[in-house]
Design an enzyme around this catalytic site. Sequence first.
Site, PDB file in Angstrom:
ATOM      1  N   ARG A  13       0.823  -1.205   0.000  1.00  0.00           N
ATOM      2  CA  ARG A  13       0.000   0.000   0.000  1.00  0.00           C
ATOM      3  C   ARG A  13       0.859   1.258   0.000  1.00  0.00           C
ATOM      4  O   ARG A  13       1.862   1.324   0.705  1.00  0.00           O
ATOM      5  CB  ARG A  13      -0.888   0.023   1.247  1.00  0.00           C
ATOM      6  CG  ARG A  13      -2.333  -0.256   0.952  1.00  0.00           C
ATOM      7  CD  ARG A  13      -3.267  -0.077   2.134  1.00  0.00           C
ATOM      8  NE  ARG A  13      -2.664  -0.092   3.444  1.00  0.00           N
ATOM      9  CZ  ARG A  13      -3.145   0.614   4.472  1.00  0.00           C
ATOM     10  NH1 ARG A  13      -4.193   1.405   4.303  1.00  0.00           N
ATOM     11  NH2 ARG A  13      -2.580   0.537   5.657  1.00  0.00           N
TER      12      ARG A  13
ATOM     13  N   SER B  49       6.823  -4.859   7.945  1.00  0.00           N
ATOM     14  CA  SER B  49       6.399  -5.866   8.931  1.00  0.00           C
ATOM     15  C   SER B  49       7.152  -7.184   8.773  1.00  0.00           C
ATOM     16  O   SER B  49       6.559  -8.255   8.568  1.00  0.00           O
ATOM     17  CB  SER B  49       4.886  -6.085   8.814  1.00  0.00           C
ATOM     18  OG  SER B  49       4.199  -4.889   9.059  1.00  0.00           O
TER      19      SER B  49
ATOM     20  N   ASP C 216       3.982  -2.569  12.811  1.00  0.00           N
ATOM     21  CA  ASP C 216       2.549  -2.268  12.912  1.00  0.00           C
ATOM     22  C   ASP C 216       2.116  -1.939  14.343  1.00  0.00           C
ATOM     23  O   ASP C 216       1.172  -1.177  14.553  1.00  0.00           O
ATOM     24  CB  ASP C 216       1.707  -3.414  12.350  1.00  0.00           C
ATOM     25  CG  ASP C 216       2.089  -4.766  12.920  1.00  0.00           C
ATOM     26  OD1 ASP C 216       3.000  -4.824  13.754  1.00  0.00           O
ATOM     27  OD2 ASP C 216       1.488  -5.777  12.523  1.00  0.00           O
TER      28      ASP C 216
END
Length: 919
Positions: free
Chosen positions: A547, A608, A662
């Site tokens: 993203r 991540s 995250d």
Amino acid sequence: CPQVQRALQALTISLDVLWEVKERMQRAMRRGLSRHTHAEADVRMLPTYICSTPDGSEKGDFLVVELCQTHVRTLWVTLLGDGNQSPQVMYKIFEMPEHITQGKGEELFDFIAQCMREFLAGVSSPQQNIPLGFVFPFTCRQTQLDKAELVAWSKGFRCRDVEGKDVVQLLQSAIRKQELYHVDVVALMNDTVGTMMTCNVAGKPCEVALIVGEQWAPCMPGGWFWGGAGAQPPLLPAGSGTNSCFMAEAQQVEMAEETSGRMCVNTEWGYFGDNGSLNDILTPYDQHVDEESSNPKEKRFEKMVGSLYLGEIVRHALIALAAEKVLFLESSVVALKTKGVLKTQQVLEILKNEDGMAEAKRALEALGMRPSERDCCRVQQLCRAVVSRAATLCAAGLAAILSHMCQSRELERLVVNVGVDGDLYHGHTRFREILQSVTGLLAPDCIATLLPSTDGTGRGAAMVTAVALRLATRRREVNGLLAPLRLSRADLERVQGLMRREMELGLGRETNANASVRMLPTYVCGTPDGTERGDFLALDLGGTNFRVLVVRVGQDSIRMASEIYVIPTSVMQGTGEALFDHIIDCIIDFQLKQELMEEVLPLGFTFSFPCQQLGLDKAVLLTWTKGFSASGCVGQDVVQLLRQAAQRKQHFGLKVVAVVNDTVGTMMSCGYEDPNCEIGLIVGTGTNACYMEEMKNVGTVEGEQGRMCINMEWGAFGDNGCLNDIFTRFDVMVDEKTINRGKQRFEKLISGMYLGEIVRYILLALVKSELLFRGKSYVKLQTRDIFQTKFLSSIETDGLGLRQVQAILQDLELQASFEDCVLVREVCQTVSLRAAQLCAAGLAAVVEKMRENRGLAQLAVTVGVDGTLYKMHPNFSQHLQQTLRDLAPNCNVTFLLSEDGSGKGAALVAAVACRGSEP
């Protein structure tokens, strides 16, 4: 004759009115089930604490004692575990002196115990302990299967000092006085419940029972009878009246604490109408019967239906018609004015097609009357009307129960067995036909099979006792199997202490290498304070989708635009250059679409994957996971790899400010909404936490001033063996099948990736112990990961009926009874509760450390939280928060759900880093 027609019409209830009676009964049932309206309800809906029906495996010897109107009946019932097809039964009856029913309560129970002692003297049994079922046919307020307070005597009993007391305890005390120390009262029940328990057919349980009229119990007055199921001993009356019971959804029985499974409810529907709801269908004959009864204005429904009253209704109708000169013109009716001269049994005999007229003549002549043939015909018509009305009213009540069951179980169609007892049902074919047909008309969505009961008061009581013992044994075994997963307060305090110890080790420069909780510095040294302004880019790489976001932080709001890009497998598993070139291409595409090519925006990068962070914008990749294997990346600074790709693509407008995971992003995202948010928590597929630690305590980083966010990586808590005693054999089984055996031990107790597997291994153990699915092993259940964690959330949803649980299990090709469904739900609840409690214990260590760091008597802090388990599970968050309050009472902790921690959170890390300077 118009007068006779009016009488017959008054005793006839139309189908429309019966629909209304059914609806009134349903409303009365709902009032009786509700805690708020139970006290005023006419249909009392009493919980019986009987939570299962026989499954055919019941086995052993059982003692039953039944208190009847004029005698005490004792039974010895042997069940052979053969589906209850051929129980062996021994009976004996003891006549009861009338003064016993009118004297002290102690004398009554002493008499019952003496009868038991005499009976047992003639019985030989290898069992050391004898379980007793007590049939007590009076209204009681039951709070357990073996605890019931008498509400009020009836049926002529007036024993003193019993009402309001526990009758089971009174009987048990009397038994002890007789030195019968091996006899224990296991269950108390009424005759209706016993009827339900005797009517299982071909493995299909009976879930409704109906008593209509006088019951007859097999026994040998003054002697013994011994025989199997087919033997036919003499019969004696065991009780009269009408009542019903059914297996209700336990969560709807608000007067009981039980909320799982089903519970048999004793409706006590004889009182229906005591509030006036049946006044519009009462006839003058019913009013006369009520006025002459021993309990005027009580049990109005029973007085229209029960066999104790039908003869009386006919008698008053005959008196009224005789007064109108349309009956008995040549006879005196003085004899008819005596209460009780016309019995219901005579009414039933009069209705027989072949010799009913002759029976009418005999009954009337016995009263000194000289009836004509027309008189006998009209008497027969009235008898038929009274009995037919009783049948239709019973049908309306039964239809109310069936429709309630169908609706509460959310079924399109209910198929159920109904056990029926009483002389009206057994002795009159027309009554049975009307009951069946009218029930079908009033409950068209239900298919009810009416089954005649055999000795519901005797054999049924033995069944209740046997089922209670079976469930008690099962409960002990289930509790033993689940006990290791049920953590005490001391267990949780110990976990909290261990987490605190491991945190200290992880923060220490000398001890960090040996700590299971790594306590990694993130170089994030502040949380949002509301002054952040500007536009920021954010990247979110953590899987096959990537993203890119632009986050615009204004004075009062944050606006975001984003685009998702796919990373082809060939790129994921190719070279590092190709991967990061692809990422830069996606960034350029996004900036073109958003018209941002001319701007140089600070960028936060959520990466991540396991990294060693050496600065806010410097993180060395330790290993790839999640299917990535791009070469030339492990051991390299991922921010530098991104910058090099930008150079290759000649994209000079990239300003990477921060790389975060995250959990930190979650904290920062919530920190913008609540400046008091200084903890981040992820509880989803995995689990982790971060928090703001005092710099002076972070031995792995230079500096003493201020605070820094610490990424705990607490999923690895216990990898050094400190949680071994918390791990159960089921946790070990799960761990052994993972790709990282012995690693992430804490995560494997908590996160959504593993809870379903823990449940599956427990279910397999229950099957092996024959506690679940009748011991039948299903191949599907042997399949790894077949029981997903999302099933826990579905099964534990409040208000979800057992049928829905059954449907979930059927989708897994597991054929579950409703008892199986209750047990599966309990297993899910146990596993998810433990996960929430362990998570709370870890969090308690965090908040207590923060409180002590700051020298506060009371800490107020907010936790930003994300993850599907926390968000989607119906009870996880509640259990976590309650346990945290218990373990950290000096900390006031607020939980705030994160919105896009990996995207917005990364941008806010960049925003905080740029705070005070032009972005």
